[in-house]
Enzyme design. Structure first.
Site, PDB file in Angstrom:
ATOM      1  N   ARG A  56       0.854  -1.207   0.000  1.00 11.60           N
ATOM      2  CA  ARG A  56       0.000   0.000   0.000  1.00 11.60           C
ATOM      3  C   ARG A  56       0.886   1.254   0.000  1.00 11.60           C
ATOM      4  O   ARG A  56       0.622   2.229  -0.669  1.00 11.60           O
ATOM      5  CB  ARG A  56      -0.926   0.050   1.233  1.00 11.60           C
ATOM      6  CG  ARG A  56      -1.750  -1.195   1.522  1.00 11.60           C
ATOM      7  CD  ARG A  56      -2.955  -1.345   0.589  1.00 11.60           C
ATOM      8  NE  ARG A  56      -2.658  -1.718  -0.765  1.00 11.60           N
ATOM      9  CZ  ARG A  56      -2.282  -2.949  -1.179  1.00 11.60           C
ATOM     10  NH1 ARG A  56      -2.154  -3.929  -0.332  1.00 11.60           N
ATOM     11  NH2 ARG A  56      -2.032  -3.184  -2.466  1.00 11.60           N
ATOM     12  N   ASN A  87      -9.044   7.486   3.994  1.00 14.76           N
ATOM     13  CA  ASN A  87      -7.877   7.005   3.243  1.00 14.76           C
ATOM     14  C   ASN A  87      -6.596   7.148   4.051  1.00 14.76           C
ATOM     15  O   ASN A  87      -6.411   8.120   4.771  1.00 14.76           O
ATOM     16  CB  ASN A  87      -7.747   7.775   1.929  1.00 14.76           C
ATOM     17  CG  ASN A  87      -8.945   7.548   1.029  1.00 14.76           C
ATOM     18  OD1 ASN A  87      -9.721   6.616   1.270  1.00 14.76           O
ATOM     19  ND2 ASN A  87      -9.122   8.383   0.033  1.00 14.76           N
ATOM     20  N   HIS A 104      -8.532   6.548   9.563  1.00 17.76           N
ATOM     21  CA  HIS A 104      -7.989   5.187   9.599  1.00 17.76           C
ATOM     22  C   HIS A 104      -6.464   5.160   9.566  1.00 17.76           C
ATOM     23  O   HIS A 104      -5.875   4.143   9.224  1.00 17.76           O
ATOM     24  CB  HIS A 104      -8.574   4.354   8.444  1.00 17.76           C
ATOM     25  CG  HIS A 104     -10.045   4.096   8.608  1.00 17.76           C
ATOM     26  ND1 HIS A 104     -10.886   3.741   7.582  1.00 17.76           N
ATOM     27  CD2 HIS A 104     -10.829   4.155   9.718  1.00 17.76           C
ATOM     28  CE1 HIS A 104     -12.115   3.589   8.043  1.00 17.76           C
ATOM     29  NE2 HIS A 104     -12.110   3.839   9.334  1.00 17.76           N
ATOM     30  N   THR A 173     -16.864   6.857  -1.185  1.00 17.60           N
ATOM     31  CA  THR A 173     -16.939   5.868  -0.106  1.00 17.60           C
ATOM     32  C   THR A 173     -18.256   5.108  -0.192  1.00 17.60           C
ATOM     33  O   THR A 173     -19.312   5.712  -0.426  1.00 17.60           O
ATOM     34  CB  THR A 173     -16.781   6.486   1.301  1.00 17.60           C
ATOM     35  OG1 THR A 173     -17.062   5.476   2.285  1.00 17.60           O
ATOM     36  CG2 THR A 173     -17.675   7.682   1.538  1.00 17.60           C
TER      37      THR A 173
HETATM   38  P1  OAD Z   1     -14.938   1.086  -0.651  1.00 16.25           P
HETATM   39  O1  OAD Z   1     -14.072   0.285  -1.529  1.00 16.25           O
HETATM   40  O2  OAD Z   1     -15.852   0.382   0.284  1.00 16.25           O
HETATM   41  O3  OAD Z   1     -15.861   2.048  -1.532  1.00 16.25           O
HETATM   42  C1  OAD Z   1     -15.301   2.784  -2.586  1.00 16.25           C
HETATM   43  C2  OAD Z   1     -16.373   3.651  -3.203  1.00 16.25           C
HETATM   44  O4  OAD Z   1     -15.743   4.449  -4.183  1.00 16.25           O
HETATM   45  C3  OAD Z   1     -17.500   2.881  -3.884  1.00 16.25           C
HETATM   46  O5  OAD Z   1     -18.759   3.428  -3.511  1.00 16.25           O
HETATM   47  C4  OAD Z   1     -17.205   3.104  -5.377  1.00 16.25           C
HETATM   48  O6  OAD Z   1     -18.400   3.137  -6.170  1.00 16.25           O
HETATM   49  C5  OAD Z   1     -16.567   4.454  -5.338  1.00 16.25           C
HETATM   50  N1  OAD Z   1     -15.680   4.753  -6.487  1.00 16.25           N
HETATM   51  C6  OAD Z   1     -14.987   3.917  -7.292  1.00 16.25           C
HETATM   52  N2  OAD Z   1     -14.295   4.611  -8.221  1.00 16.25           N
HETATM   53  C7  OAD Z   1     -14.525   5.928  -7.963  1.00 16.25           C
HETATM   54  C8  OAD Z   1     -14.087   7.151  -8.553  1.00 16.25           C
HETATM   55  N3  OAD Z   1     -13.244   7.167  -9.595  1.00 16.25           N
HETATM   56  N4  OAD Z   1     -14.549   8.312  -8.030  1.00 16.25           N
HETATM   57  C9  OAD Z   1     -15.399   8.307  -6.971  1.00 16.25           C
HETATM   58  N5  OAD Z   1     -15.856   7.189  -6.390  1.00 16.25           N
HETATM   59  C10 OAD Z   1     -15.427   6.019  -6.870  1.00 16.25           C
HETATM   60  O7  OAD Z   1     -13.979   2.119   0.123  1.00 16.25           O
HETATM   61  P2  OAD Z   1     -14.257   2.948   1.442  1.00 16.25           P
HETATM   62  O8  OAD Z   1     -15.682   3.314   1.573  1.00 16.25           O
HETATM   63  O9  OAD Z   1     -13.250   4.025   1.493  1.00 16.25           O
HETATM   64  O10 OAD Z   1     -10.747   0.616   6.233  1.00 16.25           O
HETATM   65  O11 OAD Z   1     -13.881   1.873   2.537  1.00 16.25           O
HETATM   66  C11 OAD Z   1     -13.942   2.233   3.875  1.00 16.25           C
HETATM   67  C12 OAD Z   1     -12.916   1.490   4.665  1.00 16.25           C
HETATM   68  O12 OAD Z   1     -12.995   0.091   4.388  1.00 16.25           O
HETATM   69  C13 OAD Z   1     -11.485   1.820   4.314  1.00 16.25           C
HETATM   70  O13 OAD Z   1     -11.011   2.994   4.943  1.00 16.25           O
HETATM   71  C14 OAD Z   1     -10.734   0.619   4.798  1.00 16.25           C
HETATM   72  C15 OAD Z   1     -11.642  -0.433   4.198  1.00 16.25           C
HETATM   73  O14 OAD Z   1     -11.600  -1.665   4.736  1.00 16.25           O
HETATM   74  C16 OAD Z   1      -9.843  -0.093   6.933  1.00 16.25           C
HETATM   75  O15 OAD Z   1      -8.953  -0.741   6.405  1.00 16.25           O
HETATM   76  C17 OAD Z   1     -10.027   0.002   8.420  1.00 16.25           C
END
Ligand code: OAD
Length: 230
Positions: A56, A87, A104, A173
Site C-alpha cells: 500500500r 484514506n 484510519h 466511499t
Molecule cells: P470502498 O471500496 O468500500 O468504496 C469505494 C467507493 O468508491 C465505492 O462506492 C465506489 O463506487 C466508489 N468509487 C470507485 N471509483 C470511484 C471514482 N473514480 N470516483 C469516486 N468514487 C469512486 O472504500 P471505502 O468506503 O473508502 O478501512 O472503505 C472504507 C474502509 O474500508 C477503508 O477505509 C478501509 C476499508 O476496509 C480499513 O482498512 C479500516
C-alpha cells in the site's frame, strides 16, 4: 467563511491508481480482511501484514494527486474546508489541502507495536518496513493504520467537525464501514449535502447525488459551490 466538510473514501484516490476495497477486483477481493487488517492477523503473521501495508505504501508513494484532490484544495480560497478521510494515503495533503483528518491512520507513518502505540509514531520515508525494524523502545514497527477491531481515535474529533458543517460532500466511499460511515448522522439538518460516486450509495438523509467519478464530479460541484458565493 462557510464550513465545508469533505468525507472521502477509497474512490477519491481511484483515479490516482490506488485500488478501492469493495469494488469488483478491489483489495478485499484479493485479500481476506482477517489475514491482513486485524490485530489477530498481526499476532498470527506480522510479516504478512507488514507485506500488505508495504505494498500500500509503495503504491501510495508512486501515486500523484488527481484533479479531484486538487479541486478540494482550491476550495480553501472560498470555504473553510476540513477533509475527513478514511484514506491512509496522503494525496489530499500533497494536492495542497491544509486541514486533513485521517480516520484510519496514515500509511507514511509507522508506530510501535508495543503498548501506548498511538503516542509513538514515526515518519516512514522508505516504502518498505522490514521485520526486525524496531522503534527506540525495542518493539517491532507496525503501520500507523487502524485495523478492524481497533478503536478509531479520531472519531470524536471528526464528529465535532461535521456537527459544524454548512456543507458536507461525501466522495468515493461505499459508507459500509462503521463507525466512519455513521459520521454522516452528525451533519446539521440545515446543511447542504452532496454525494459524488459513480455507483449508487445508500445515504441516511437527503443528499444531492452526483453520479460521477471524483475528478469530474468534484470539478462540477466546485464550480457550483464557487458560483453560489457570488
Ligand atoms: P470502498 O471500496 O468500500 O468504496 C469505494 C467507493 O468508491 C465505492 O462506492 C465506489 O463506487 C466508489 N468509487 C470507485 N471509483 C470511484 C471514482 N473514480 N470516483 C469516486 N468514487 C469512486 O472504500 P471505502 O468506503 O473508502 O478501512 O472503505 C472504507 C474502509 O474500508 C477503508 O477505509 C478501509 C476499508 O476496509 C480499513 O482498512 C479500516
Amino acid at each position: 467563511m462557510k464550513k465545508l466538510v469533505i468525507l472521502s473514501g477509497a474512490g477519491m484516490s481511484a483515479e490516482s491508481g490506488l485500488g478501492t476495497f469493495r469494488d469488483q477486483g478491489g483489495l478485499w477481493d484479493q485479500y481476506k480482511i482477517e489475514d491482513v487488517a486485524t490485530p489477530e492477523a498481526w499476532e498470527k503473521d506480522p510479516g504478512r501484514v507488514t507485506d500488505f501495508y508495504n505494498m500500500r505504501r509503495k503504491e501510495c508513494y508512486a501515486a500523484t494527486p488527481n484533479q479531484g484532490h486538487e479541486e478540494i484544495a482550491k476550495l480553501e480560497k472560498y470555504y473553510d474546508v476540513t477533509v475527513v478521510t478514511q484514506n491512509i494515503d496522503d494525496l489530499h495533503e500533497r494536492a495542497g489541502s491544509t486541514d486533513v483528518l485521517h480516520l484510519h491512520g496514515e500509511i507514511n507513518k509507522v508506530k510501535s507495536a508495543g503498548p501506548n502505540a498511538e503516542k509513538k509514531y514515526y515518519q516512514q520515508n522508505a516504502w518498505e518496513v522490514k521485520m526486525g525494524e524496531k522503534c527506540p523502545e525495542g518493539y517491532q514497527l507496525r503501520p500507523h493504520v487502524v485495523w478492524f477491531g481497533e478503536a478509531v481515535p479520531m472519531l470524536e474529533k471528526a464528529a465535532r467537525i461535521i456537527e459544524k458543517a454548512d456543507l458536507l460532500v461525501v466522495v468515493g466511499t461505499s459508507l459500509n464501514v462503521y463507525p466512519a460511515a455513521g459520521l454522516v448522522d452528525y451533519v446539521p439538518s440545515k446543511a447542504d449535502c452532496y454525494i459524488i460516486d459513480p455507483s449508487e450509495v445508500t445515504v441516511p438523509r437527503k443528499f444531492d447525488v452526483i453520479r460521477e467519478k471524483a475528478t469530474t464530479g468534484l470539478k462540477k460541484l466546485s464550480e457550483t459551490l464557487i458560483r453560489a458565493l457570488d
